[in-house]
Design a protein around this motif. Structure first.
Motif, PDB file in Angstrom:
ATOM      1  N   ILE A   7      51.488  15.109  72.954  1.00 36.82           N
ATOM      2  CA  ILE A   7      51.822  13.935  71.905  1.00 36.82           C
ATOM      3  C   ILE A   7      51.140  12.869  72.815  1.00 36.82           C
ATOM      4  O   ILE A   7      50.955  11.888  72.217  1.00 36.82           O
ATOM      5  N   GLY A   8      51.304  13.236  74.076  1.00 36.47           N
ATOM      6  CA  GLY A   8      50.785  12.422  75.269  1.00 36.47           C
ATOM      7  C   GLY A   8      49.419  11.644  74.710  1.00 36.47           C
ATOM      8  O   GLY A   8      49.127  10.485  74.573  1.00 36.47           O
ATOM      9  N   LEU A   9      47.972  12.659  74.633  1.00 30.09           N
ATOM     10  CA  LEU A   9      46.897  12.703  74.229  1.00 30.09           C
ATOM     11  C   LEU A   9      47.181  11.271  72.636  1.00 30.09           C
ATOM     12  O   LEU A   9      46.187  10.283  72.389  1.00 30.09           O
ATOM     13  N   SER A  10      47.711  12.494  71.745  1.00 32.54           N
ATOM     14  CA  SER A  10      47.223  11.506  70.245  1.00 32.54           C
ATOM     15  C   SER A  10      47.984  10.669  70.627  1.00 32.54           C
ATOM     16  O   SER A  10      47.154   9.390  69.714  1.00 32.54           O
ATOM     17  N   ALA A  11      48.849   9.984  71.516  1.00 28.07           N
ATOM     18  CA  ALA A  11      49.721   8.871  71.391  1.00 28.07           C
ATOM     19  C   ALA A  11      48.324   7.379  71.731  1.00 28.07           C
ATOM     20  O   ALA A  11      48.872   6.236  71.361  1.00 28.07           O
ATOM     21  N   CYS A  12      46.696   7.923  72.309  1.00 30.34           N
ATOM     22  CA  CYS A  12      46.257   6.605  72.693  1.00 30.34           C
ATOM     23  C   CYS A  12      45.869   6.328  71.620  1.00 30.34           C
ATOM     24  O   CYS A  12      44.773   5.361  71.058  1.00 30.34           O
ATOM     25  N   ILE A  13      45.776   6.922  70.711  1.00 32.42           N
ATOM     26  CA  ILE A  13      44.870   6.808  68.752  1.00 32.42           C
ATOM     27  C   ILE A  13      45.360   5.703  68.059  1.00 32.42           C
ATOM     28  O   ILE A  13      44.896   4.931  68.030  1.00 32.42           O
ATOM     29  N   LEU A  14      45.918   5.446  68.548  1.00 30.06           N
ATOM     30  CA  LEU A  14      47.345   4.004  68.205  1.00 30.06           C
ATOM     31  C   LEU A  14      46.816   2.658  69.561  1.00 30.06           C
ATOM     32  O   LEU A  14      47.358   1.457  68.700  1.00 30.06           O
ATOM     33  N   ILE A  15      46.736   3.194  70.492  1.00 29.76           N
ATOM     34  CA  ILE A  15      47.218   1.669  71.828  1.00 29.76           C
ATOM     35  C   ILE A  15      45.163   0.847  71.523  1.00 29.76           C
ATOM     36  O   ILE A  15      46.059  -0.611  71.252  1.00 29.76           O
ATOM     37  N   GLY A  16      44.610   0.937  71.165  1.00 27.76           N
ATOM     38  CA  GLY A  16      43.322   0.418  69.990  1.00 27.76           C
ATOM     39  C   GLY A  16      43.913  -0.772  69.505  1.00 27.76           C
ATOM     40  O   GLY A  16      44.261  -1.704  68.771  1.00 27.76           O
ATOM     41  N   PRO A  17      44.237   0.097  68.146  1.00 30.44           N
ATOM     42  CA  PRO A  17      45.077  -0.975  66.948  1.00 30.44           C
ATOM     43  C   PRO A  17      46.338  -2.005  67.336  1.00 30.44           C
ATOM     44  O   PRO A  17      46.551  -2.819  66.890  1.00 30.44           O
ATOM     45  N   PHE A  18      47.146  -1.219  68.020  1.00 22.94           N
ATOM     46  CA  PHE A  18      48.504  -2.030  68.367  1.00 22.94           C
ATOM     47  C   PHE A  18      48.079  -3.524  69.275  1.00 22.94           C
ATOM     48  O   PHE A  18      48.358  -3.926  69.550  1.00 22.94           O
ATOM     49  N   LEU A  19      46.773  -2.627  70.076  1.00 22.89           N
ATOM     50  CA  LEU A  19      46.541  -4.206  70.789  1.00 22.89           C
ATOM     51  C   LEU A  19      45.659  -5.250  69.830  1.00 22.89           C
ATOM     52  O   LEU A  19      46.068  -6.001  69.639  1.00 22.89           O
ATOM     53  N   TYR A  20      45.054  -4.855  68.977  1.00 26.96           N
ATOM     54  CA  TYR A  20      44.518  -6.043  67.794  1.00 26.96           C
ATOM     55  C   TYR A  20      45.435  -6.415  66.773  1.00 26.96           C
ATOM     56  O   TYR A  20      45.139  -7.915  66.707  1.00 26.96           O
ATOM     57  N   LEU A  21      46.217  -6.081  66.785  1.00 26.27           N
ATOM     58  CA  LEU A  21      47.539  -6.117  65.692  1.00 26.27           C
ATOM     59  C   LEU A  21      48.573  -7.102  67.148  1.00 26.27           C
ATOM     60  O   LEU A  21      48.636  -8.010  65.985  1.00 26.27           O
ATOM     61  N   SER A  22      48.656  -7.421  67.707  1.00 23.86           N
ATOM     62  CA  SER A  22      49.063  -7.752  68.280  1.00 23.86           C
ATOM     63  C   SER A  22      48.412  -8.579  69.021  1.00 23.86           C
ATOM     64  O   SER A  22      49.540 -10.132  69.185  1.00 23.86           O
ATOM     65  N   LEU A  23      47.549  -9.383  68.830  1.00 23.04           N
ATOM     66  CA  LEU A  23      46.529 -10.762  68.660  1.00 23.04           C
ATOM     67  C   LEU A  23      46.258 -11.233  67.648  1.00 23.04           C
ATOM     68  O   LEU A  23      45.942 -11.914  68.023  1.00 23.04           O
ATOM     69  N   LYS A  24      46.545 -10.195  66.797  1.00 23.93           N
ATOM     70  CA  LYS A  24      46.179 -11.168  65.714  1.00 23.93           C
ATOM     71  C   LYS A  24      47.015 -12.283  64.859  1.00 23.93           C
ATOM     72  O   LYS A  24      48.189 -12.024  65.275  1.00 23.93           O
ATOM     73  N   PRO A  25      46.005 -13.573  64.677  1.00 20.29           N
ATOM     74  CA  PRO A  25      47.189 -14.519  63.941  1.00 20.29           C
ATOM     75  C   PRO A  25      48.140 -14.056  63.402  1.00 20.29           C
ATOM     76  O   PRO A  25      47.626 -13.380  62.533  1.00 20.29           O
ATOM     77  N   ASN A  26      49.409 -14.043  63.394  1.00 19.05           N
ATOM     78  CA  ASN A  26      49.959 -13.882  62.667  1.00 19.05           C
ATOM     79  C   ASN A  26      49.951 -13.931  61.152  1.00 19.05           C
ATOM     80  O   ASN A  26      50.977 -13.205  59.485  1.00 19.05           O
ATOM     81  N   GLU A  27      49.458 -15.194  60.081  1.00 21.93           N
ATOM     82  CA  GLU A  27      49.176 -15.388  59.457  1.00 21.93           C
ATOM     83  C   GLU A  27      47.683 -14.552  58.539  1.00 21.93           C
ATOM     84  O   GLU A  27      47.824 -14.516  57.259  1.00 21.93           O
ATOM     85  N   GLU A  28      47.081 -13.744  59.314  1.00 19.23           N
ATOM     86  CA  GLU A  28      45.968 -12.796  59.128  1.00 19.23           C
ATOM     87  C   GLU A  28      46.540 -11.819  58.223  1.00 19.23           C
ATOM     88  O   GLU A  28      46.008 -10.603  57.898  1.00 19.23           O
ATOM     89  N   ASP A  29      48.784 -11.303  58.042  1.00 23.50           N
ATOM     90  CA  ASP A  29      49.149 -10.283  58.326  1.00 23.50           C
ATOM     91  C   ASP A  29      50.241 -10.318  56.648  1.00 23.50           C
ATOM     92  O   ASP A  29      50.844 -10.003  56.350  1.00 23.50           O
ATOM     93  N   LYS A  30      49.716 -11.636  55.887  1.00 19.91           N
ATOM     94  CA  LYS A  30      50.553 -11.829  54.723  1.00 19.91           C
ATOM     95  C   LYS A  30      51.159 -10.786  53.307  1.00 19.91           C
ATOM     96  O   LYS A  30      51.465 -10.205  53.767  1.00 19.91           O
TER      97      LYS A  30
END
Length: 344
Positions: free
Chosen positions: A69-92
């Motif tokens: 579970i701990g290792l698998s969690a790493c696969i979402l770190i990158g996407p969540f970083l990207y989406l947390s920095l992404k401008p809000n209007e791009e996610d409409k």
């Protein structure tokens, strides 16, 4: 022994604080925007990965399913970083799903077909390396949202509080990736490092909490329901030409604060005018003025070095000048000067 106990305590505390901070962003954020939820999830998966490393180092007999579970969690770190920095209007259009669902489904299927307890070598040799590579790719992709901040640092411009926040998130996750990927068997150190990172975020949060420039708002939210009245709009429009008439932008240290003093307009109103009326940031506008000045000098001056022409245009360094000019025109200063000399 005591040093190990201290490491365990700091690492575990870092993970615990990460969980708390994750819950805070998910529940108590003042503005319910996607970026906050992704930041919450980013801190959550980081905490899961950290606590796995901590307990595994101090308790090697830890259940293998928890390690998985701990290792698998790493696969979402990158996407969540990207989406947390992404401008809000791009996610409409909810494009965020393509960055999460395929990876979540893929790691789940792999976990079922090749459980860690029975296929530790496959996980160590292939799956974990692939996860860390994917994490790195998202760090690279996320850089485009951070690059303007680095550019402002190069040009010695002051950063907004929200920019300090985003830069801290980006660098923190990048350092944690570097520590994990370069030292597979010293993960407990990453726990202590992560504790420092989480603690730093908490301190930033407390500092920015009561600021008018809240980290929970996108920059344009500051101007919501605060339109500039017609009289003030006309006044700023008339005064704004002073910047180009006096060529104030030729001063490498010229910034929003200096402009507000020169025009005798508040920083807030001037920033709002540039953002809403001119449709760009103040720093980008000044950069455009400098590039136009550089183009004129490149077209008329042949007895000076390109570097000196860059300084004469208001750029603070050769690298900043070359990078900005190439990005704006598609040519290097030398190529532009050569092309113009041919046309003449």
């Amino acid at each position: 022994m005591e040093s190990n106990q201290l490491l365990f305590f700091l690492s575990a505390l870092g993970a615990f604080n990460g969980f708390i901070l994750s819950i805070y962003f998910a529940i108590n954020a003042k503005k319910k925007i996607f970026a906050n939820y992704f930041l919450s999830l980013l801190l959550l998966v980081l905490s899961i990965r950290i606590i796995k490393s901590v307990f595994f180092y101090f308790n090697p007999h830890l259940s293998n399913i928890f390690i998985q579970i701990g290792l698998s969690a790493c696969i979402l770190i990158g996407p969540f970083l990207y989406l947390s920095l992404k401008p809000n209007e791009e996610d409409k259009n909810q494009n965020w799903a393509k960055h999460i669902i395929p990876y979540l489904g893929g790691i789940t299927i792999l976990g079922i077909l090749y459980p860690y307890v029975e296929h530790q070598q496959i996980w160590s040799w292939w799956i974990v390396k692939a996860i860390y590579f994917q994490w790195f790719i998202y760090i690279v992709l996320s850089f485009k949202y951070i690059q303007p901040i680095f550019q402002k640092l190069k040009e010695k411009e002051s950063l907004k509080k929200i920019e300090v926040w985003f830069l801290s998130i980006y660098l923190g996750v990048a350092f944690i990736w570097l520590a994990y990927s370069s030292a597979a068997y010293t993960s407990y150190i990453v726990g202590a490092l992560s504790f420092t990172f989480i603690l730093y975020l908490i301190v930033l949060l407390l500092i920015f909490r009561n600021s008018s420039e809240s980290v929970f708002f996108q920059e344009k939210e500051k101007y919501k329901n605060k339109e500039i009245d017609a009289e003030m709009l006309n006044l700023i429009s008339q005064k704004f030409s002073i910047i180009t008439e006096k060529e104030l932008y030729l001063n490498p240290d010229f910034n929003l604060e200096e402009a507000s003093k020169e025009l005798k307009v508040t920083k807030h109103l001037l920033s709002q005018y540039v953002n809403e009326i001119l449709g760009k940031s103040f720093s980008n506008l000044i950069k455009e003025y400098r590039i136009e000045k550089a183009k004129k000098l490149l077209e008329t001056e042949n007895n000076f070095t390109l570097e000196s022409l860059g300084y004469d245009s208001g750029f603070s360094s050769k690298s900043t000048f070359f990078t900005a000019f190439k990005k704006a025109t598609g040519f290097t200063p030398a190529e532009y000067q050569k092309s113009h000399s041919k046309s003449v």
